[in-house]
Design a protein around this motif. Structure first.
Motif, PDB file in Angstrom:
ATOM      1  N   THR A 127      -4.036  -0.519   6.308  1.00  0.00           N
ATOM      2  CA  THR A 127      -3.049  -0.521   7.395  1.00  0.00           C
ATOM      3  C   THR A 127      -1.693  -0.108   6.870  1.00  0.00           C
ATOM      4  O   THR A 127      -1.359  -0.344   5.702  1.00  0.00           O
ATOM      5  CB  THR A 127      -2.944  -1.917   8.042  1.00  0.00           C
ATOM      6  OG1 THR A 127      -2.561  -2.855   7.047  1.00  0.00           O
ATOM      7  CG2 THR A 127      -4.270  -2.325   8.665  1.00  0.00           C
ATOM      8  N   CYS A 128      -0.929   0.536   7.801  1.00  0.00           N
ATOM      9  CA  CYS A 128       0.411   1.000   7.462  1.00  0.00           C
ATOM     10  C   CYS A 128       1.369   0.599   8.558  1.00  0.00           C
ATOM     11  O   CYS A 128       1.085   0.779   9.745  1.00  0.00           O
ATOM     12  CB  CYS A 128       0.409   2.523   7.283  1.00  0.00           C
ATOM     13  SG  CYS A 128       2.073   3.246   7.230  1.00  0.00           S
ATOM     14  N   THR A 129       2.514   0.066   8.191  1.00  0.00           N
ATOM     15  CA  THR A 129       3.616  -0.197   9.133  1.00  0.00           C
ATOM     16  C   THR A 129       4.905   0.271   8.484  1.00  0.00           C
ATOM     17  O   THR A 129       5.057   0.201   7.251  1.00  0.00           O
ATOM     18  CB  THR A 129       3.708  -1.699   9.461  1.00  0.00           C
ATOM     19  OG1 THR A 129       3.838  -2.439   8.257  1.00  0.00           O
ATOM     20  CG2 THR A 129       2.487  -2.169  10.230  1.00  0.00           C
ATOM     21  N   PRO A 130       5.889   0.768   9.283  1.00  0.00           N
ATOM     22  CA  PRO A 130       5.818   1.010  10.732  1.00  0.00           C
ATOM     23  C   PRO A 130       5.039   2.285  11.036  1.00  0.00           C
ATOM     24  O   PRO A 130       4.366   2.828  10.173  1.00  0.00           O
ATOM     25  CB  PRO A 130       7.293   1.147  11.109  1.00  0.00           C
ATOM     26  CG  PRO A 130       7.905   1.754   9.873  1.00  0.00           C
ATOM     27  CD  PRO A 130       7.188   1.133   8.702  1.00  0.00           C
ATOM     28  N   THR A 131       5.218   2.806  12.271  1.00  0.00           N
ATOM     29  CA  THR A 131       4.518   4.016  12.702  1.00  0.00           C
ATOM     30  C   THR A 131       5.268   5.257  12.231  1.00  0.00           C
ATOM     31  O   THR A 131       6.495   5.335  12.317  1.00  0.00           O
ATOM     32  CB  THR A 131       4.378   4.030  14.242  1.00  0.00           C
ATOM     33  OG1 THR A 131       3.661   2.869  14.629  1.00  0.00           O
ATOM     34  CG2 THR A 131       3.655   5.261  14.709  1.00  0.00           C
ATOM     35  N   TYR A 132       4.498   6.244  11.742  1.00  0.00           N
ATOM     36  CA  TYR A 132       5.046   7.525  11.299  1.00  0.00           C
ATOM     37  C   TYR A 132       4.395   8.639  12.110  1.00  0.00           C
ATOM     38  O   TYR A 132       3.434   8.424  12.877  1.00  0.00           O
ATOM     39  CB  TYR A 132       4.784   7.728   9.800  1.00  0.00           C
ATOM     40  CG  TYR A 132       5.551   6.751   8.920  1.00  0.00           C
ATOM     41  CD1 TYR A 132       6.783   7.097   8.372  1.00  0.00           C
ATOM     42  CD2 TYR A 132       5.045   5.476   8.662  1.00  0.00           C
ATOM     43  CE1 TYR A 132       7.486   6.205   7.582  1.00  0.00           C
ATOM     44  CE2 TYR A 132       5.750   4.566   7.874  1.00  0.00           C
ATOM     45  CZ  TYR A 132       6.973   4.942   7.340  1.00  0.00           C
ATOM     46  OH  TYR A 132       7.673   4.054   6.564  1.00  0.00           O
ATOM     47  N   THR A 133       4.890   9.845  11.925  1.00  0.00           N
ATOM     48  CA  THR A 133       4.326  10.995  12.644  1.00  0.00           C
ATOM     49  C   THR A 133       3.236  11.682  11.858  1.00  0.00           C
ATOM     50  O   THR A 133       2.423  12.416  12.422  1.00  0.00           O
ATOM     51  CB  THR A 133       5.421  12.027  12.982  1.00  0.00           C
ATOM     52  OG1 THR A 133       6.039  12.448  11.765  1.00  0.00           O
ATOM     53  CG2 THR A 133       6.461  11.420  13.905  1.00  0.00           C
ATOM     54  N   ASN A 134       3.192  11.459  10.543  1.00  0.00           N
ATOM     55  CA  ASN A 134       2.193  12.138   9.730  1.00  0.00           C
ATOM     56  C   ASN A 134       1.776  11.210   8.600  1.00  0.00           C
ATOM     57  O   ASN A 134       2.616  10.508   8.005  1.00  0.00           O
ATOM     58  CB  ASN A 134       2.757  13.442   9.165  1.00  0.00           C
ATOM     59  CG  ASN A 134       1.692  14.240   8.440  1.00  0.00           C
ATOM     60  OD1 ASN A 134       0.735  14.687   9.035  1.00  0.00           O
ATOM     61  ND2 ASN A 134       1.864  14.392   7.125  1.00  0.00           N
ATOM     62  N   TYR A 135       0.472  11.207   8.277  1.00  0.00           N
ATOM     63  CA  TYR A 135      -0.075  10.329   7.256  1.00  0.00           C
ATOM     64  C   TYR A 135      -0.954  11.160   6.333  1.00  0.00           C
ATOM     65  O   TYR A 135      -1.771  11.978   6.806  1.00  0.00           O
ATOM     66  CB  TYR A 135      -0.912   9.204   7.875  1.00  0.00           C
ATOM     67  CG  TYR A 135      -0.156   8.383   8.896  1.00  0.00           C
ATOM     68  CD1 TYR A 135       0.532   7.230   8.514  1.00  0.00           C
ATOM     69  CD2 TYR A 135      -0.117   8.756  10.241  1.00  0.00           C
ATOM     70  CE1 TYR A 135       1.229   6.481   9.440  1.00  0.00           C
ATOM     71  CE2 TYR A 135       0.587   8.016  11.170  1.00  0.00           C
ATOM     72  CZ  TYR A 135       1.263   6.873  10.770  1.00  0.00           C
ATOM     73  OH  TYR A 135       1.943   6.143  11.694  1.00  0.00           O
ATOM     74  N   ALA A 136      -0.814  10.912   4.992  1.00  0.00           N
ATOM     75  CA  ALA A 136      -1.664  11.578   4.002  1.00  0.00           C
ATOM     76  C   ALA A 136      -2.116  10.529   3.000  1.00  0.00           C
ATOM     77  O   ALA A 136      -1.391  10.182   2.053  1.00  0.00           O
ATOM     78  CB  ALA A 136      -0.914  12.714   3.308  1.00  0.00           C
ATOM     79  N   TRP A 137      -3.302   9.945   3.239  1.00  0.00           N
ATOM     80  CA  TRP A 137      -3.881   8.923   2.365  1.00  0.00           C
ATOM     81  C   TRP A 137      -4.733   9.604   1.289  1.00  0.00           C
ATOM     82  O   TRP A 137      -5.381  10.616   1.536  1.00  0.00           O
ATOM     83  CB  TRP A 137      -4.778   7.970   3.160  1.00  0.00           C
ATOM     84  CG  TRP A 137      -4.068   7.031   4.086  1.00  0.00           C
ATOM     85  CD1 TRP A 137      -3.690   7.272   5.348  1.00  0.00           C
ATOM     86  CD2 TRP A 137      -3.693   5.683   3.799  1.00  0.00           C
ATOM     87  NE1 TRP A 137      -3.088   6.180   5.907  1.00  0.00           N
ATOM     88  CE2 TRP A 137      -3.080   5.169   4.961  1.00  0.00           C
ATOM     89  CE3 TRP A 137      -3.784   4.849   2.694  1.00  0.00           C
ATOM     90  CZ2 TRP A 137      -2.586   3.875   5.041  1.00  0.00           C
ATOM     91  CZ3 TRP A 137      -3.299   3.551   2.779  1.00  0.00           C
ATOM     92  CH2 TRP A 137      -2.690   3.067   3.922  1.00  0.00           C
ATOM     93  N   SER A 138      -4.763   8.989   0.071  1.00  0.00           N
ATOM     94  CA  SER A 138      -5.681   9.427  -0.982  1.00  0.00           C
ATOM     95  C   SER A 138      -6.109   8.203  -1.754  1.00  0.00           C
ATOM     96  O   SER A 138      -5.418   7.175  -1.771  1.00  0.00           O
ATOM     97  CB  SER A 138      -5.009  10.445  -1.914  1.00  0.00           C
ATOM     98  OG  SER A 138      -3.860   9.872  -2.550  1.00  0.00           O
ATOM     99  N   GLY A 139      -7.310   8.298  -2.394  1.00  0.00           N
ATOM    100  CA  GLY A 139      -7.815   7.146  -3.114  1.00  0.00           C
ATOM    101  C   GLY A 139      -9.028   7.492  -3.943  1.00  0.00           C
ATOM    102  O   GLY A 139      -9.435   8.661  -4.030  1.00  0.00           O
ATOM    103  N   PRO A 140      -9.669   6.494  -4.548  1.00  0.00           N
ATOM    104  CA  PRO A 140     -10.813   6.708  -5.437  1.00  0.00           C
ATOM    105  C   PRO A 140     -11.945   7.449  -4.725  1.00  0.00           C
ATOM    106  O   PRO A 140     -12.129   7.319  -3.510  1.00  0.00           O
ATOM    107  CB  PRO A 140     -11.232   5.283  -5.830  1.00  0.00           C
ATOM    108  CG  PRO A 140     -10.023   4.438  -5.588  1.00  0.00           C
ATOM    109  CD  PRO A 140      -9.308   5.056  -4.447  1.00  0.00           C
ATOM    110  N   GLY A 141     -12.691   8.186  -5.548  1.00  0.00           N
ATOM    111  CA  GLY A 141     -13.859   8.884  -5.006  1.00  0.00           C
ATOM    112  C   GLY A 141     -13.500  10.024  -4.089  1.00  0.00           C
ATOM    113  O   GLY A 141     -14.310  10.392  -3.237  1.00  0.00           O
TER     114      GLY A 141
END
Length: 912
Positions: free
Chosen positions: A626-640
């Motif tokens: 989860t992410c707060t507050p709200t944004y217009t663009n999201y770029a998540w990265s992680g294992p695998g």
């Protein structure tokens, strides 16, 4: 009273038809003049079976029946232009005879019959502007059978004759629920039908009247009647009825379905009219006839009238009307005529000079012989007129078109230009007189009209200054030319006018001299003042925003201020990167037109750091980020190689813990980065063990470790067990297979393992029973269905061994012994069988002679005392042997010899 009258038609089957070649007769084509013996075929309009008739037709044709026959026309289709294109049918060899009917629109004529050996005449007119409709089609048939009786008339003037020697049944009418209103005893006269009769035998006439509904005699409907009369003739009688002054011989307005009309003291030659009504307005039938109570009777000759009435019309106003009577099946000695306006005359053929329109109508002729009325017949006279047309004249300017119209409407018009319509247009260069002739039938009249041409040309050339204005400004228009007056499309009437239109507008000015005019057009182009709109935006420190100004007017130029932070202050689109929040003002100009300035603000904002959280899932469950507050663009990265572009992504199944990073961009374009460490709880590990089991023996299951909070065993037979070490008390074959162990630890995480359980089928042991002699060995042999089986025998006594297979039993007593053999297969599964050993005593044997003595050579025959032995074995001590039951032995050497016998009795027991 509640009755309603029906319109009645009586039909009879025609027999004895004569049909010739199936000819198609087209009106005005091969159907002209008189056609005799035209039996069979089809009668069409001029268009034939597939085409339409034409405008301006005026055609007639007569079809005549063969001698001794009736000709009939059955119309299968009919369509003409209503009110303008008329189709007339006459009962005779020309149009001067009785008019059967005239038809237009889609009112299809009924089946039309001629008199015996008679003719039918057809006349058709189409006006000059006819639309050319499909016309008609009628099948032509000839027959020796008379046509059916006429249907009742819907009015007194169309009443049909009634004969007291006949019974009448016909469908009632529901077509005129209003009728002719109250009359005499009748409170209403719905759906009226009419018959008339002429008295042929003096006395009382009683008429029985019945009305039935659609259900037949059990479905009765109220019928009402009024019998009018007496009259000297039907023309006079119908006039009196219509004026409501006619005498009534009998009348009933009761609710009965059966009525009796009684005419008392009827005198020969008198006429009576019978009106029947249907108050209920329901479909059904009406029947009526004269009863046995009648002492008088009607003249039935009026039904098959032998007198024919005709005239030579149609006539034009002022012409001479010629009325003619002929006889066929009777010889009338006197003729009496009656007609419109009280007209009367005597004579077989009479004339009426100076015809007027009022003389049109029905004329009746009564033929009598020796003072007895034999027949009444009618003929319809048509007096036509073509009133002198009036033509409107007109004045036109040179080069224009004028219109002349002739009134009143005639059947056709003919102009000297060749035009054939009531209205004619022309474009003469000089004043011209035009003539027109209007015709109705053969009646014509002529008139003239004039188009007066005025030669004049007017000019009105407008100018405008300026030609293009901004919205809200004023333009001036000026007309020039030789006109004496001007009229603008705005209503202004001066050569010069001003206007301030809101949009581009065209103006027309008409210059006039007398009645002749000329016009011209000019335009004021209105340029709208530009309306500016501009985008706005927010940026992060160091970033830039693109701002765009737009205008409602193409070609608008722009100026931005202040110029601080702008890449170019004089374009529609600018790039702004101020260091602080700044408001810009934009001015716009299109030609000489200026827009109202507008402003926009670029807000400089700081980036917001995102806050990231995650759940703590078990391995193979779902990780929630989860992410707060709200944004217009999201770029998540992680294992695998995990990536996502949503605010709150998930990953399922999740196997390992790891760190997840988010690069978030807000609405202002500001970018910030945050991480979250996601902890994944490993799934609990479990192993299982189980003892192999023989069928019906217990199965012990065990899970390792035993420290989890919950254990569920999923059995191969679909059942479940719980606990770390469950037991199945009695194994069944369905308990064999793979057992799944599902464990839950104190974190709620679930792990699983498997163990395979084998259930063995115990061997099936079989063993033989045996019977032996006392002290005689016997063999016991056991067998097993499973390989590797070992055996144990009990009891051990008299056996050579208590293990192994086979074993030998040597009974030591005469007691029957039961041995238990226990078999254990390679899997340790055990089963038992039982063998019975029966013991027989040995037989008692003696040999005769017991002692034999003598000299050598000595021969002795030996006989045992047993007769049921199976096997014999003799030994005589001298080397001789025998297997005979009673052998002879010879001894040649002196000495003492012991003779031995070994035998087996019926129980297979040996004895010596």
């Amino acid at each position: 009273m509640k009755n309603f009258l029906l319109h009645v038609f009586i039909f009879m089957a025609l027999t004895g038809s004569v049909v010739n070649a199936q000819t198609a007769y087209n009106m005005g084509g091969n159907a002209t003049g008189t056609i005799s013996n035209a039996c069979g075929g089809t009668f069409y309009d001029s268009g034939g079976p597939t085409g339409n008739y034409q405008a301006g037709e005026s055609d007639s044709v007569t079809f005549c029946a063969p001698a001794g026959q009736y000709i009939s026309f059955n119309f299968t289709s009919f369509s003409t232009e209503q009110f303008f294109d008329e189709f007339y049918i006459y009962n005779g060899p020309n149009s001067s005879y009785q008019l059967i009917g005239n038809y237009d629109g889609t009112s299809t004529p009924p089946t039309i019959y001629s008199t015996l050996g008679g003719c039918l005449t057809f006349v058709f007119f189409s006006d000059a502007s006819s639309t050319g409709d499909p016309g008609w089609a009628a099948n032509i048939t000839c027959s020796t059978t008379p046509p059916p009786p006429p249907a009742p008339g819907a009015a007194c003037s169309t009443a049909n004759p009634f004969c007291t020697s006949q019974s009448y049944t016909f469908p009632n009418s529901t077509s005129d629920p209003n009728g002719m209103g109250p009359i005499n005893c009748l409170g209403s006269t719905p759906n009226p039908i009419w018959y008339f009769m002429q008295i042929g035998t003096a006395g009382t006439v009683v008429i029985h009247i019945v009305q039935d509904g659609a259900g037949g005699p059990t479905d009765s409907l109220d019928v009402d009647f009024n019998c009018f009369g007496p009259f000297t003739d039907m023309t006079t009688g119908c006039a009196a009825i219509n004026a409501n002054t006619a005498p009534s011989a009998d009348c009933s307005y009761s609710a009965n379905a059966t009525e009796y009309c009684t005419i008392t003291n009827a005198i020969v030659g008198q006429y009576y009219a019978l009106l029947l009504t249907n108050f209920s307005n329901m479909p059904g039938t009406i029947s009526f006839n004269s009863t046995n109570a009648s002492t008088g009777a009607t003249n039935c000759n009026i039904i098959n009238c032998g007198v024919t009435a005709a005239n030579t019309g149609a006539y034009c106003v002022g012409g001479t009307i010629s009325l003619n009577a002929t006889t066929t099946n009777t010889t009338a000695t006197t003729y009496a005529w009656a007609g419109p306006g009280g007209y009367t005359a005597t004579g077989q053929n009479v004339t009426i000079p100076n015809a007027t329109l009022a003389m049109s109508g029905t004329y009746s002729v009564t033929g009598t012989t020796g003072g007895t009325v034999t027949c009444v017949e009618t003929t319809t006279v048509i007096v036509a007129t073509s009133a002198t047309p009036t033509v409107t004249s007109a004045t036109i300017c040179a080069g224009s078109t004028g219109t002349l119209t002739a009134t009143p409407a005639a059947a056709s018009y003919t102009w000297n230009t060749g035009a054939t319509t009531a209205t004619m247009t022309a474009s003469p260069t000089t004043t011209t007189v035009y003539s027109v002739t209007g015709a109705i039938g053969t009646c014509t009249a002529a008139a003239t009209g004039t188009l007066t041409v005025v030669t004049y040309t007017s000019t009105a050339t407008p100018t405008v200054s300026p030609t293009t204005i901004c919205a809200g400004s004023t333009g001036t228009l000026t007309a020039t030319g030789a006109a004496t007056s001007y009229t603008w499309s705005t209503g202004a009437t001066t050569p010069t006018m001003t206007d301030n239109p809101a949009i581009t507008t065209s103006y027309t000015v008409t210059g006039s001299v007398g009645t002749c005019t000329a016009a011209a057009t000019t335009t004021i182009t209105v340029v709208a003042n530009p309306t500016i709109t501009v985008s706005t935006g927010s940026i992060c420190n160091g970033n830039s925003a693109t701002l765009t100004a737009t205008s409602t007017t193409p070609g608008t130029t722009y100026t931005w201020s202040p110029a601080t932070g702008l890449n170019n202050p004089n374009t529609a689109t600018v790039v702004a990167n101020p260091s602080v929040t700044t408001t810009y003002t934009i001015n716009g100009t299109a030609g000489t037109c200026t827009a109202t300035p507008v402003t926009t603000t670029v807000a400089v904002v700081a980036a917001a750091t995102p806050t990231l959280t995650s759940n703590m899932p078990c391995a193979t469950q779902t990780l929630n980020l989860t992410c707060t507050p709200t944004y217009t663009n999201y770029a998540w990265s992680g294992p695998g190689g995990f990536t996502s572009a949503v605010q709150n992504p998930t990953k399922s199944p999740i196997l390992n813990s790891g760190t997840y990073t988010l690069v978030a961009t807000d609405a202002n374009g500001c970018v910030n980065t945050a991480t979250v460490n996601a902890v994944v709880i490993p799934s609990p590990f479990v192993t299982g063990s189980a003892s192999a089991a023989c069928l019906n023996n217990p199965i012990s299951l065990a899970a390792t470790p035993t420290t989890y909070t919950n254990y569920v065993w999923l059995c191969p037979n679909g059942s479940t067990l719980t606990g770390p070490n469950p037991q199945i008390l009695s194994a069944a074959l369905t308990d064999a297979g793979v057992y799944h162990i599902v464990v839950t630890d104190n974190n709620g995480c679930i792990g699983a393992g498997t163990v395979t359980v084998t259930v063995f089928t115990p061997p099936t042991i079989t063993v033989n029973d045996t019977t032996v002699c006392l002290l005689t060995p016997g063999t016991l042999i056991a067998s097993s269905t499973n390989a590797g089986t070992t055996y144990n025998w009990n009891p051990q006594g008299d056996l050579n061994n208590n293990t192994g297979n086979p074993v030998v039993v040597t009974p030591s007593s005469l007691t029957t012994i039961i041995y238990t053999v226990t078999g254990q297969d390679a899997n340790g599964c055990v089963n038992k069988a039982f063998a019975t050993v029966a013991v027989n005593p040995p037989p008692t044997v003696s040999i005769l002679p017991v002692l034999a003595q003598g000299c050598t050579p000595q021969c002795v025959t030996y006989t045992p005392n047993i007769t049921n032995a199976n096997d014999y074995s003799w030994s005589f001590g001298n080397g001789q042997t025998s297997i005979l039951a009673s052998p002879t032995a010879c001894f040649s050497i002196a000495g003492t010899y012991a003779v031995k016998l070994t035998l087996t009795d019926a129980n297979h027991i040996q004895a010596r």
